[in-house]
Design an enzyme around this catalytic site. Structure first.
Site, PDB file in Angstrom:
ATOM      1  N   THR A 168       0.833  -1.204   0.000  1.00 26.39           N
ATOM      2  CA  THR A 168       0.000   0.000   0.000  1.00 26.39           C
ATOM      3  C   THR A 168       0.868   1.254   0.000  1.00 26.39           C
ATOM      4  O   THR A 168       2.007   1.233   0.461  1.00 26.39           O
ATOM      5  CB  THR A 168      -0.901   0.045   1.264  1.00 26.39           C
ATOM      6  N   VAL A 215       5.150   5.023   6.427  1.00 29.71           N
ATOM      7  CA  VAL A 215       5.016   4.826   7.873  1.00 29.71           C
ATOM      8  C   VAL A 215       3.774   5.556   8.383  1.00 29.71           C
ATOM      9  O   VAL A 215       2.959   5.003   9.128  1.00 29.71           O
ATOM     10  CB  VAL A 215       6.283   5.352   8.597  1.00 29.71           C
ATOM     11  N   LYS A 233      -3.504   7.450  15.765  1.00 30.74           N
ATOM     12  CA  LYS A 233      -4.580   8.391  16.109  1.00 30.74           C
ATOM     13  C   LYS A 233      -5.943   7.709  16.131  1.00 30.74           C
ATOM     14  O   LYS A 233      -6.822   8.093  16.913  1.00 30.74           O
ATOM     15  CB  LYS A 233      -4.603   9.583  15.147  1.00 30.74           C
ATOM     16  N   ILE A 249       7.458  11.199  22.332  1.00 28.08           N
ATOM     17  CA  ILE A 249       6.043  11.291  21.970  1.00 28.08           C
ATOM     18  C   ILE A 249       5.464   9.947  21.543  1.00 28.08           C
ATOM     19  O   ILE A 249       4.385   9.547  21.991  1.00 28.08           O
ATOM     20  CB  ILE A 249       5.861  12.350  20.869  1.00 28.08           C
ATOM     21  N   GLU A 284      13.182   6.326  30.944  1.00 23.56           N
ATOM     22  CA  GLU A 284      13.732   7.380  30.077  1.00 23.56           C
ATOM     23  C   GLU A 284      15.120   7.769  30.594  1.00 23.56           C
ATOM     24  O   GLU A 284      15.302   7.977  31.790  1.00 23.56           O
ATOM     25  CB  GLU A 284      12.763   8.584  30.095  1.00 23.56           C
ATOM     26  N   HIS A 315     -16.908  32.138  19.781  1.00 24.38           N
ATOM     27  CA  HIS A 315     -17.107  31.860  21.205  1.00 24.38           C
ATOM     28  C   HIS A 315     -18.311  30.930  21.366  1.00 24.38           C
ATOM     29  O   HIS A 315     -19.300  31.101  20.667  1.00 24.38           O
ATOM     30  CB  HIS A 315     -17.389  33.180  21.938  1.00 24.38           C
TER      31      HIS A 315
HETATM   32  P1  FAD Z   1       8.072   7.143   5.338  1.00 25.42           P
HETATM   33  O1  FAD Z   1       6.708   7.422   5.786  1.00 25.42           O
HETATM   34  O2  FAD Z   1       8.989   6.402   6.239  1.00 25.42           O
HETATM   35  O3  FAD Z   1       7.960   6.412   3.960  1.00 25.42           O
HETATM   36  C1  FAD Z   1       9.059   5.895   3.298  1.00 25.42           C
HETATM   37  C2  FAD Z   1       8.575   4.851   2.326  1.00 25.42           C
HETATM   38  O4  FAD Z   1       9.655   4.459   1.519  1.00 25.42           O
HETATM   39  C3  FAD Z   1       8.058   3.589   3.015  1.00 25.42           C
HETATM   40  O5  FAD Z   1       6.785   3.266   2.529  1.00 25.42           O
HETATM   41  C4  FAD Z   1       9.091   2.523   2.647  1.00 25.42           C
HETATM   42  O6  FAD Z   1       8.530   1.236   2.516  1.00 25.42           O
HETATM   43  C5  FAD Z   1       9.597   3.056   1.319  1.00 25.42           C
HETATM   44  N1  FAD Z   1      10.946   2.617   1.007  1.00 25.42           N
HETATM   45  C6  FAD Z   1      12.080   2.846   1.706  1.00 25.42           C
HETATM   46  N2  FAD Z   1      13.128   2.330   1.064  1.00 25.42           N
HETATM   47  C7  FAD Z   1      12.659   1.767  -0.060  1.00 25.42           C
HETATM   48  C8  FAD Z   1      13.273   1.066  -1.143  1.00 25.42           C
HETATM   49  N3  FAD Z   1      14.584   0.888  -1.179  1.00 25.42           N
HETATM   50  N4  FAD Z   1      12.486   0.611  -2.132  1.00 25.42           N
HETATM   51  C9  FAD Z   1      11.145   0.806  -2.104  1.00 25.42           C
HETATM   52  N5  FAD Z   1      10.530   1.455  -1.118  1.00 25.42           N
HETATM   53  C10 FAD Z   1      11.269   1.937  -0.108  1.00 25.42           C
HETATM   54  N6  FAD Z   1       4.412  12.375  12.173  1.00 25.42           N
HETATM   55  C11 FAD Z   1       3.545  13.380  12.278  1.00 25.42           C
HETATM   56  O7  FAD Z   1       3.726  14.414  11.630  1.00 25.42           O
HETATM   57  N7  FAD Z   1       2.433  13.286  13.078  1.00 25.42           N
HETATM   58  C12 FAD Z   1       2.183  12.187  13.810  1.00 25.42           C
HETATM   59  O8  FAD Z   1       1.188  12.119  14.527  1.00 25.42           O
HETATM   60  C13 FAD Z   1       3.091  11.113  13.737  1.00 25.42           C
HETATM   61  N8  FAD Z   1       2.860   9.983  14.429  1.00 25.42           N
HETATM   62  C14 FAD Z   1       3.723   8.947  14.306  1.00 25.42           C
HETATM   63  C15 FAD Z   1       3.461   7.785  15.021  1.00 25.42           C
HETATM   64  C16 FAD Z   1       4.314   6.725  14.915  1.00 25.42           C
HETATM   65  C17 FAD Z   1       4.021   5.459  15.678  1.00 25.42           C
HETATM   66  C18 FAD Z   1       5.453   6.799  14.053  1.00 25.42           C
HETATM   67  C19 FAD Z   1       6.392   5.629  13.919  1.00 25.42           C
HETATM   68  C20 FAD Z   1       5.723   7.941  13.343  1.00 25.42           C
HETATM   69  C21 FAD Z   1       4.858   9.029  13.466  1.00 25.42           C
HETATM   70  N9  FAD Z   1       5.086  10.208  12.768  1.00 25.42           N
HETATM   71  C22 FAD Z   1       4.212  11.247  12.881  1.00 25.42           C
HETATM   72  C23 FAD Z   1       6.252  10.374  11.872  1.00 25.42           C
HETATM   73  C24 FAD Z   1       5.840  10.166  10.419  1.00 25.42           C
HETATM   74  O9  FAD Z   1       5.267   8.901  10.265  1.00 25.42           O
HETATM   75  C25 FAD Z   1       7.050  10.307   9.512  1.00 25.42           C
HETATM   76  O10 FAD Z   1       7.679  11.532   9.774  1.00 25.42           O
HETATM   77  C26 FAD Z   1       6.641  10.249   8.056  1.00 25.42           C
HETATM   78  O11 FAD Z   1       6.021   9.034   7.748  1.00 25.42           O
HETATM   79  C27 FAD Z   1       7.862  10.438   7.164  1.00 25.42           C
HETATM   80  O12 FAD Z   1       7.472  10.384   5.833  1.00 25.42           O
HETATM   81  P2  FAD Z   1       8.490   9.977   4.669  1.00 25.42           P
HETATM   82  O13 FAD Z   1       7.728  10.102   3.418  1.00 25.42           O
HETATM   83  O14 FAD Z   1       9.745  10.712   4.834  1.00 25.42           O
HETATM   84  O15 FAD Z   1       8.878   8.469   4.972  1.00 25.42           O
END
Ligand code: FAD
Length: 593
Positions: free
Chosen positions: A153, A157, A167, A305, A325, A566
């Site tokens: 999908t 992350v 959430k 967090i 921590e 308000h």
């Molecule tokens: P990612 O979301 O990490 O996506 C990277 C993608 O690249 C992945 O799908 C991976 O499979 C793919 N990929 C990597 N390498 C390869 C490869 N070689 N070939 C093919 N595919 C590849 N942020 C917020 O702003 N608000 C929140 O409330 C929040 N809550 C979070 C809760 C949790 C539990 C976690 C773990 C993180 C949370 N974050 C939150 C952080 C947020 O998820 C990340 O900052 C965000 O997803 C980063 O986006 P990105 O596109 O950089 O990378």
């Protein structure tokens, strides 16, 4: 020989972050880009690289010190060509990252002699919030675009195992707590019974709705999704090894994708502490979100967090939770007065919060996980838990994509340095999101994505956001942006602070949230708002107004004279501004000076 001070580079919105590891001592010889220290923000850890080479004459920080941009970490007696004006900024955010090639030699790029199976104007590696936003924007701007993603999908992350599922569960936890709370208003419900399977299904449905929507939007924009693990072959080719199933099982089928331009959006992965054994009862945030079972007794390693959000969910579902921590406080980032409010509201949630404590050993036995701690007042005997959540930070995926074959510089810890246009040292290859630095947040990734796609499409764009907000979606929420009081104090910056206590907000009292507050911080010279902290329900929804005010250069009058509806919690932002200019009629009169 000259003495060079090596300082903390711009680390984005984080200004008061603790040093959790120090790699150097006086007398060490250091090279450019060697790691000096690890800093821990509320969501992840980041290394600060040296911008100078030579012999270390002074180390001006100690473990546990809190530092911000400009703080001198070490003084180096630089050898000949040692001092580099721009740090490699392995951990610096896009907003301030130095031109990537400034301090580190670029790896020699490889050359793919063979043919390509498909060819695109733009290829985006990774389909997280950064990747899909970049791909969609690039397609909207007329570039023939593909996304490479190893999982089934889109959404990365954030949508699959981060922001959204957490959430969905936190919302359910909030409803449970709210139902309990209304007993003070004479309405009582029976103790909730939790069907973990149904709850998991609900969370999966929320995720599915969003990821399915993304697939549809990719089709609508004619963005091709190439399923598989991508690795650079050279500066214009990526080899994709097809993956299948819900995980990333490789089928052995390979495809070569040629690109004119590329955006690396490979994200980050949870850090696994080396001394912790592999055991199904020991999970990271992804494992915790799978909600396999609700343990009787749970340990959360890391009081940031992500750990505290998951602790909120599991404790509401019935687990007794301890948090350990290393630093002297939970939830690094916001001012301590906000965290204190959160602590008071959560006092009954935790059995033990062990601060300044290290987890030094975990033994997995059949009857439980036995954990040994090191710190003041901790049990000398191992403590037994039924589940452990490791949430000790996240590490970038920069070293897992063969970037060196494309000639792209990757820093020591896997961050990819970029300039303000999100270009790596290879001008037609961009990088965005978690893989380029702190703060590792989805909204930062999306903003960077749009910049990269627009630059790639020939538009004038740059990452010039003044602030990036942070939110803990705990109960209550804690949200902050720009300057905190602690940061202003540390920098000796003259500020004026105005706090509106929610005890004076009709809506907060009606909602049982009179413990919260809204605080605004103004530059004492310009009177413009430069920071804000809100604690209470929906704080995360409200902080956006403070972000806008900062970006627009608003002052207290601009905010206070804006008519807020308000009775809302949102009007506390306007009232905090009124407190600042002395016109608030909802608080006692200001004392005459
Ligand atoms: P990612 O979301 O990490 O996506 C990277 C993608 O690249 C992945 O799908 C991976 O499979 C793919 N990929 C990597 N390498 C390869 C490869 N070689 N070939 C093919 N595919 C590849 N942020 C917020 O702003 N608000 C929140 O409330 C929040 N809550 C979070 C809760 C949790 C539990 C976690 C773990 C993180 C949370 N974050 C939150 C952080 C947020 O998820 C990340 O900052 C965000 O997803 C980063 O986006 P990105 O596109 O950089 O990378």
């Amino acid at each position: 020989m000259s003495l060079v001070e090596v300082k903390v580079p711009d680390i984005g919105d984080f200004s008061d972050v603790p040093v959790i590891e120090l790699f150097v001592k006086v007398g060490d010889t250091i090279k450019v880009d060697d790691a000096i220290a690890t800093l821990e923000s509320d969501k992840a850890t980041m290394d600060v690289p040296s911008s100078a080479a030579g012999v270390i004459k002074e180390v001006r920080v100690a473990l546990g010190d809190r530092v911000g941009e400009g703080k001198v970490l070490i003084v180096v007696e630089a050898d000949g060509a040692g001092a580099s004006p721009a740090p490699a900024a392995a951990a610096a955010p896009a907003a301030a990252a130095a031109p990537a090639a400034a301090a580190v030699a670029a790896p020699a790029a490889a050359s793919h002699g063979g043919a390509a199976d498909v060819e695109y104007d733009m290829v985006v590696l990774g389909a997280g919030p950064g990747g899909y936003s970049a791909a969609f924007r690039a397609a909207d701007l007329g570039l023939k675009t593909a996304i490479i993603e190893r999982y089934a999908t889109l959404g990365g992350v954030c949508l699959n195992v981060g922001c959204i599922p957490s959430k969905a569960l936190l919302h359910v936890a909030a409803v449970v707590e709210e139902a309990e709370h209304v007993s003070v208003a004479g309405v009582s419900f029976a103790k909730p019974s939790v069907d973990v399977d149904a709850l998991r299904a609900h969370k999966d449905k929320v995720v599915g709705k969003l990821t399915g929507g993304l697939s549809g939007m990719a089709k609508g924009r004619k963005v091709d999704v190439i399923r598989g693990y991508g690795s650079f072959l050279d500066p214009n080719h990526i080899e994709v090894e097809e993956t299948t199933g819900s995980a990333q099982d490789k089928t052995g089928v390979k495809k070569v994708v040629k690109f004119k331009q590329c955006i690396i959006a490979a994200g980050s992965a949870a850090v696994h502490l080396p001394f912790i054994p592999r055991d199904p009862r020991i999970v990271d945030s992804t494992g915790a979100l799978e909600l396999r079972f609700v343990p009787a007794k749970m340990l959360v390693i890391g009081g940031g967090i992500i750990g505290l959000e998951m602790a909120t969910v599991y404790s509401t579902l019935g687990a007794r939770v301890d948090v350990v921590e290393m630093m002297d406080g939970l939830m690094q980032g916001p001012d301590r007065d906000a965290v204190k409010v959160w602590e008071k509201q959560n006092a009954s949630r935790f059995d033990k919060i062990m601060l300044k404590t290290k987890t030094v050993g975990v033994e997995a036995k059949e009857d439980g996980l036995y954990v040994t701690f090191e710190g003041e007042g901790v049990s000398p005997e191992p403590v037994k838990y039924d589940m452990i959540l490791q949430s000790a930070g996240r590490a970038p995926n920069g070293k897992k994509i063969g970037a060196e074959k494309a000639g792209v510089i990757v820093g020591d810890r896997g961050f990819i340095p970029v300039d303000a246009q999100m270009r790596t040292n290879v001008p037609h290859i961009f990088a965005i999101g978690d893989v380029v630095g702190q703060p590792m947040l989805a909204h930062k990734a999306v903003h960077e994505a749009h910049v990269a796609a627009e630059v790639a499409a020939g538009h004038k764009a740059a990452f010039d956001a003044t602030v990036i907000p942070g939110v803990a979606y705990t109960h209550p929420e804690v949200a902050w942006v720009g300057y905190t009081e602690a940061q202003a104090k540390a920098e000796g910056k003259k500020v004026e602070t105005a706090k509106f206590p929610w005890a004076a907000s009709g809506r907060a009292i009606a909602n049982g949230a009179d413990y919260g507050f809204t605080k605004l911080i103004f530059d004492a010279e310009t009177h413009r708002v430069i920071g804000g902290t809100i604690v209470g329900p929906s704080a995360g929804d409200m902080i956006g107004e403070v972000c806008l005010a900062i970006e627009m250069g608003a002052d207290a009058v601009d905010i206070g004279k804006t008519i807020h509806p308000h009775p809302t919690l949102g009007e506390t932002v306007g009232m905090a501004a009124e407190v600042a200019h002395g016109s608030c009629t909802d608080v006692p009169p200001a004392r005459k000076k």
